[in-house]
Scaffold this motif. Structure first.
Motif, short mmCIF file in Angstrom:
data_model
loop_
_atom_site.label_atom_id
_atom_site.label_comp_id
_atom_site.label_asym_id
_atom_site.label_seq_id
_atom_site.Cartn_x
_atom_site.Cartn_y
_atom_site.Cartn_z
N THR A 221 41.11 -6.90 48.16
CA THR A 221 42.14 -7.03 49.16
C THR A 221 41.90 -5.98 50.11
N GLU A 222 42.23 -6.10 51.33
CA GLU A 222 42.07 -5.03 52.57
C GLU A 222 42.50 -3.51 52.28
N ASP A 223 43.28 -3.35 51.17
CA ASP A 223 43.50 -1.91 50.96
C ASP A 223 42.53 -1.53 49.96
N GLY A 224 41.55 -2.07 49.51
CA GLY A 224 40.86 -1.77 48.51
C GLY A 224 41.08 -2.19 47.21
N LEU A 225 42.22 -2.61 46.94
CA LEU A 225 42.93 -2.88 45.32
C LEU A 225 42.06 -4.24 45.20
N ALA B 294 50.56 2.35 44.12
CA ALA B 294 50.95 3.73 43.57
C ALA B 294 52.56 3.87 43.57
N ASP B 295 53.17 3.09 44.10
CA ASP B 295 54.77 3.22 44.03
C ASP B 295 55.25 2.32 43.28
N TRP B 296 54.54 1.48 42.53
CA TRP B 296 55.08 0.52 41.42
C TRP B 296 55.38 1.24 40.40
N PRO B 297 56.26 0.80 39.50
CA PRO B 297 56.64 1.80 38.42
C PRO B 297 55.37 1.48 37.28
N ARG C 81 54.85 -5.69 50.80
CA ARG C 81 53.28 -5.88 51.39
C ARG C 81 52.66 -7.00 50.66
N SER C 82 51.83 -7.48 51.55
CA SER C 82 50.62 -8.55 50.67
C SER C 82 49.54 -7.87 51.29
#
Length: 119
Positions: A21-25, A45-48, A110-111
């Motif tokens: 994805t565009e954020d590198g993930l 990172a902000d997911w549990p 976000r997507s």
């Protein structure tokens, strides 16, 4: 090492593919372990932190999130990118945003748009 790499290594699986994805993930990856294909993606990172995530998307009254997936067909990479431009696939963005909002606790999720692999 990514989660996809980890699953493939630990369980002797074979990575079938991944979409960055565009954020590198990794927005979507698949690993064949025996006769089973395991879908996986990176967590933000902000997911549990969770021990696992089964891809079935339905919010039940107990606060669980379910994602249901099924095999439809194999398509070439060129066909995948052609279909990506089709408005009917806009639902994928909605699913990504809804999942992210639920897991991050944010009002709006976000997507991440996929990016083509660099050859």
């Amino acid at each position: 090492m990514t989660f996809v790499d980890f699953v493939a290594q630990v369980f002797g699986g074979e990575e079938l593919g991944r979409v960055s994805t565009e954020d590198g993930l990794i927005g979507h990856g698949e690993i064949r372990v025996g006769d089973t294909v395991v879908p996986a993606f990176d967590r933000h990172a902000d997911w549990p932190r969770m021990p696992s995530l089964l891809r079935v998307f339905v919010a039940d009254p107990f606060g669980n999130i379910w994602w249901g997936v099924s095999y439809v067909e194999d398509v070439s990479e060129a066909e995948m990118w052609r279909r990506r431009r089709d408005p009917v696939y806009e639902a994928i963005r909605v699913v990504q945003e809804t999942l992210d909002a639920e897991l991050s606790g944010q009002a709006h999720g976000r997507s991440s748009a996929p990016v083509r692999a660099i050859s």
